[in-house]
Design an enzyme around this catalytic site. Structure first.
Site, PDB file in Angstrom:
ATOM      1  N   SER A 129      50.379  77.603  60.915  1.00  0.00           N
ATOM      2  CA  SER A 129      50.133  76.833  62.134  1.00  0.00           C
ATOM      3  C   SER A 129      50.040  75.366  61.785  1.00  0.00           C
ATOM      4  CB  SER A 129      48.834  77.278  62.808  1.00  0.00           C
ATOM      5  OG  SER A 129      48.527  76.439  63.917  1.00  0.00           O
ATOM      6  N   TYR A 142      40.048  78.783  62.577  1.00  0.00           N
ATOM      7  CA  TYR A 142      41.495  79.001  62.655  1.00  0.00           C
ATOM      8  C   TYR A 142      42.230  78.036  61.734  1.00  0.00           C
ATOM      9  CZ  TYR A 142      46.106  79.765  64.715  1.00  0.00           C
ATOM     10  OH  TYR A 142      47.439  80.064  64.903  1.00  0.00           O
TER      11      TYR A 142
END
Length: 267
Positions: A129, A142
């Site tokens: 990501s 995250y």
């Protein structure tokens, strides 16, 4: 010979888009899902696999090798989102996120590497990501799990290069998928010192996903990487500003970049 591809988390979102794209290009595609019996619209086979369960990983990969005799490409796509003030995220949810986003892909790679070494060829693509390149407020866990996978890839890539195996990362920005629905949201606690800012940030994050790019862009990028005999170490896929934010982090002083993020999130 048509190459054999395994995609974890292939029943929806980015994984499904990649699988369908590669299937139409003539690849032998196997996807995975924790509950494949619930999926009735997949155009490629789905195997039962939970990346938190080492036995299920080994069983799925063994089944593919038994059927096809090889394993050419592994796409570590399965992952989950998580949001919240770090102080208010239950520790068990933090551990679960790392089990899924980091330790799961590691176990998949460990299970796939012996076959790839025997073939003297193979490609592993880890879907990370853009959030993994920076610590984002209310997305700390995250960012950390995806950033760790980026670094694992860098190291492992050097360890297996002599075996004819290539490993690379693809870091997407916001894409229009169902990730927000499956994401763990720490609850907005009434009266918490974080309540107002976290509630506003959470709403903005969900809106970014809803208005995100078409996941077919990721599918096309992954296809080009597979076709490339010498892939790069890192790829970023997203709108200009999301990718440019990584460049800014490299060139701006830390506190200037921090201020820019705080202004963006209205903190």
């Amino acid at each position: 010979m048509n190459r054999v591809v395994l995609i974890t988390g292939g029943s929806s979102g980015i994984g499904k888009s990649i699988g369908e794209f590669l299937h139409h290009k003539g690849f032998v595609v196997y996807g995975t899902s924790r509950n494949p019996e619930r999926i009735t619209n997949s155009i490629f086979p789905l195997l039962a696999l939970d990346v938190r369960d080492t036995t299920s990983i080994k069983t799925a990969i063994t089944e593919i090798i038994t059927i096809t005799g090889r394993l050419d490409v592994v796409i570590n796509n399965a992952g989950v989102g998580i949001t919240g003030p770090l102080e208010e995220i239950p520790t068990e949810e933090i551990k679960n996120n790392f089990e899924t986003n980091l330790f799961g892909p590691i176990q998949v790679m460990k299970a796939a590497l012996p076959q790839m070494r025997a073939q003297k060829s193979g490609l592993i693509i880890n879907i990370t990501s853009i959030a993994g390149y920076m610590g984002l407020p209310y997305r700390s866990v995250y960012s950390a799990s995806k950033g760790a996978l980026e670094l694992i890839t860098e190291a492992l890539r050097m360890e297996v290069k002599s075996f004819g195996i290539t490993i690379t990362n693809v870091a997407p920005g916001d894409f229009a998928t169902n990730i927000a629905a499956g994401r763990y949201h720490a609850p907005v606690i009434q009266g918490s010192d974080y309540e107002v800012v976290y509630k506003r940030t959470l709403q903005a994050m969900n809106e970014h996903v809803d208005s995100g790019s078409n996941p077919n862009e990721m599918a096309e990028e992954v296809y080009q990487i597979i076709q490339n005999p010498n892939p790069k170490i890192h790829y970023k896929v997203g709108v200009f500003m999301q990718k440019f934010s990584i460049v800014l982090k490299r060139i701006l002083p830390d506190k200037v970049y921090e201020k820019m993020l705080m202004n963006h999130y209205k903190i």
